[in-house]
Design an enzyme around this catalytic site. Sequence first.
Site, PDB file in Angstrom:
ATOM      1  N   TYR A 118       0.843  -1.242   0.045  1.00  0.00           N
ATOM      2  CA  TYR A 118       0.174  -0.070  -0.080  1.00  0.00           C
ATOM      3  C   TYR A 118       0.872   1.365   0.004  1.00  0.00           C
ATOM      4  O   TYR A 118       2.034   1.114   0.278  1.00  0.00           O
ATOM      5  CB  TYR A 118      -1.012   0.126   1.306  1.00  0.00           C
ATOM      6  CG  TYR A 118      -0.370   0.363   2.393  1.00  0.00           C
ATOM      7  CD1 TYR A 118      -0.360   1.524   3.062  1.00  0.00           C
ATOM      8  CD2 TYR A 118       0.536  -0.645   3.293  1.00  0.00           C
ATOM      9  CE1 TYR A 118       0.153   2.030   4.526  1.00  0.00           C
ATOM     10  CE2 TYR A 118       1.317  -0.288   4.476  1.00  0.00           C
ATOM     11  CZ  TYR A 118       0.692   0.912   5.008  1.00  0.00           C
ATOM     12  OH  TYR A 118       1.437   1.322   6.095  1.00  0.00           O
TER      13      TYR A 118
ATOM     14  N   ARG B 108       8.034   3.932  -5.005  1.00  0.00           N
ATOM     15  CA  ARG B 108       8.016   3.114  -3.858  1.00  0.00           C
ATOM     16  C   ARG B 108       7.057   1.987  -3.965  1.00  0.00           C
ATOM     17  O   ARG B 108       7.532   0.651  -3.505  1.00  0.00           O
ATOM     18  CB  ARG B 108       7.940   3.604  -2.506  1.00  0.00           C
ATOM     19  CG  ARG B 108       8.247   2.587  -1.415  1.00  0.00           C
ATOM     20  CD  ARG B 108       8.290   3.341   0.010  1.00  0.00           C
ATOM     21  NE  ARG B 108       7.011   4.099   0.287  1.00  0.00           N
ATOM     22  CZ  ARG B 108       6.770   4.763   1.484  1.00  0.00           C
ATOM     23  NH1 ARG B 108       7.595   4.954   2.410  1.00  0.00           N
ATOM     24  NH2 ARG B 108       5.572   5.407   1.578  1.00  0.00           N
TER      25      ARG B 108
ATOM     26  N   ARG C 189      -8.391 -20.409  -1.025  1.00  0.00           N
ATOM     27  CA  ARG C 189      -7.365 -20.155  -0.280  1.00  0.00           C
ATOM     28  C   ARG C 189      -6.245 -21.194  -0.726  1.00  0.00           C
ATOM     29  O   ARG C 189      -6.474 -22.521  -0.696  1.00  0.00           O
ATOM     30  CB  ARG C 189      -7.747 -20.082   1.233  1.00  0.00           C
ATOM     31  CG  ARG C 189      -6.376 -19.814   2.154  1.00  0.00           C
ATOM     32  CD  ARG C 189      -7.107 -19.847   3.518  1.00  0.00           C
ATOM     33  NE  ARG C 189      -5.961 -19.695   4.584  1.00  0.00           N
ATOM     34  CZ  ARG C 189      -4.982 -20.432   5.045  1.00  0.00           C
ATOM     35  NH1 ARG C 189      -5.015 -21.773   4.719  1.00  0.00           N
ATOM     36  NH2 ARG C 189      -4.172 -20.165   5.658  1.00  0.00           N
TER      37      ARG C 189
ATOM     38  N   LYS D  29       6.552  -2.012   1.899  1.00  0.00           N
ATOM     39  CA  LYS D  29       5.452  -1.294   2.468  1.00  0.00           C
ATOM     40  C   LYS D  29       4.191  -2.382   2.317  1.00  0.00           C
ATOM     41  O   LYS D  29       3.394  -2.097   1.526  1.00  0.00           O
ATOM     42  CB  LYS D  29       5.083   0.066   1.892  1.00  0.00           C
ATOM     43  CG  LYS D  29       4.330   0.761   2.785  1.00  0.00           C
ATOM     44  CD  LYS D  29       4.214   2.217   2.385  1.00  0.00           C
ATOM     45  CE  LYS D  29       3.287   3.134   3.259  1.00  0.00           C
ATOM     46  NZ  LYS D  29       3.777   3.272   4.699  1.00  0.00           N
TER      47      LYS D  29
ATOM     48  N   GLU E   4      12.656   2.379  13.969  1.00  0.00           N
ATOM     49  CA  GLU E   4      11.716   3.419  13.495  1.00  0.00           C
ATOM     50  C   GLU E   4      10.469   3.378  14.505  1.00  0.00           C
ATOM     51  O   GLU E   4      10.431   2.702  15.429  1.00  0.00           O
ATOM     52  CB  GLU E   4      11.338   3.185  12.046  1.00  0.00           C
ATOM     53  CG  GLU E   4      10.453   1.594  11.674  1.00  0.00           C
ATOM     54  CD  GLU E   4      10.391   1.191  10.383  1.00  0.00           C
ATOM     55  OE1 GLU E   4      10.652   2.425   9.511  1.00  0.00           O
ATOM     56  OE2 GLU E   4      10.341   0.358  10.022  1.00  0.00           O
TER      57      GLU E   4
ATOM     58  N   LEU F 188      11.600   1.189   6.814  1.00  0.00           N
ATOM     59  CA  LEU F 188      10.813   1.581   5.608  1.00  0.00           C
ATOM     60  C   LEU F 188      11.691   3.022   4.990  1.00  0.00           C
ATOM     61  O   LEU F 188      12.097   3.638   5.482  1.00  0.00           O
ATOM     62  CB  LEU F 188       9.485   2.143   5.842  1.00  0.00           C
ATOM     63  CG  LEU F 188       8.583   2.502   4.768  1.00  0.00           C
ATOM     64  CD1 LEU F 188       8.402   1.365   3.850  1.00  0.00           C
ATOM     65  CD2 LEU F 188       7.415   3.184   5.154  1.00  0.00           C
TER      66      LEU F 188
END
Length: 287
Positions: A33, A52, A101, A151, A183, A207
Amino acid sequence: MTRTVYVNGDYLPETEATVSIFDRSFLMADGVYEVTSVLGGKLIDFDGHVARLERSLTELDMAKPEAFDDLLEIHRKLVEINNIDEGMVYLQVSRGSAGDRDFVFPDPEVVKPTLVLFTQSKPGLADSPAAKKGIKVISIEDIRWGRRDIKTVQLLYPSMGKMMAKKAGCDDAWLVEDGHVTEGTSNNAYIVKGGKIITRNLSNDILHGITRAAVLRFAREAQMEVEERPFTIAEAQEADEAFITSASTFVFPVVEIDGATLGDGTPGPVAKRLREIYLDESLKSAI
């Protein structure tokens, strides 16, 4: 008022938008995302976020959605339709739904990625009270997976960290691994000592923040000294000031770390100046 959202090529009322229960983002957290801030109806650092996103997809061997080259148009249309002056656009890409699944990745020639975008209106985003008074953080063990540079939507532990901070009467948590801060739960972390800005160097451990890159560039252009290296909580508690950066907070001063007050307990001059510079320069290049 019902928002208009985007799902796989369609602009829909949020009440009518659906994604399969077999989507891999739901079953496996198999998705990535980005969050792009909006100020004055314009997108901040959009090119950096798309770059990114492309890197995250590549690192996970995930196909680009068919509308990848139309992302700017989609962002702008959602901002316009939803009348967003200050806020954010959230974008998520998953590996899609194979109709059942399975741990094994579906064939990308058969199963196409899922692309979802929605807006969040945040009036006062650039004039946040927290930026004026600063935030308090606690430290917690960093037990996330090793590829924090991607991310992904694997955000359970960061969510738990924010709840730990809330329970402690604080605003956020800094994650610590092998004795050093990596972070924040959803942001990059910095300290300032003797006028020098210190923040952890880029690697798979953190990140690669888009706001981080811009803030450090602006800091160097303003003749501020920057050192990229790990630091400890003890070192942070002895710092002159501290701050965080992210797409939704820009630059937020940190005034307390694990109960230790930094300086006089108010936002320091470096963090305040960097926030001013970032907002001024980002608005100039907003699209």
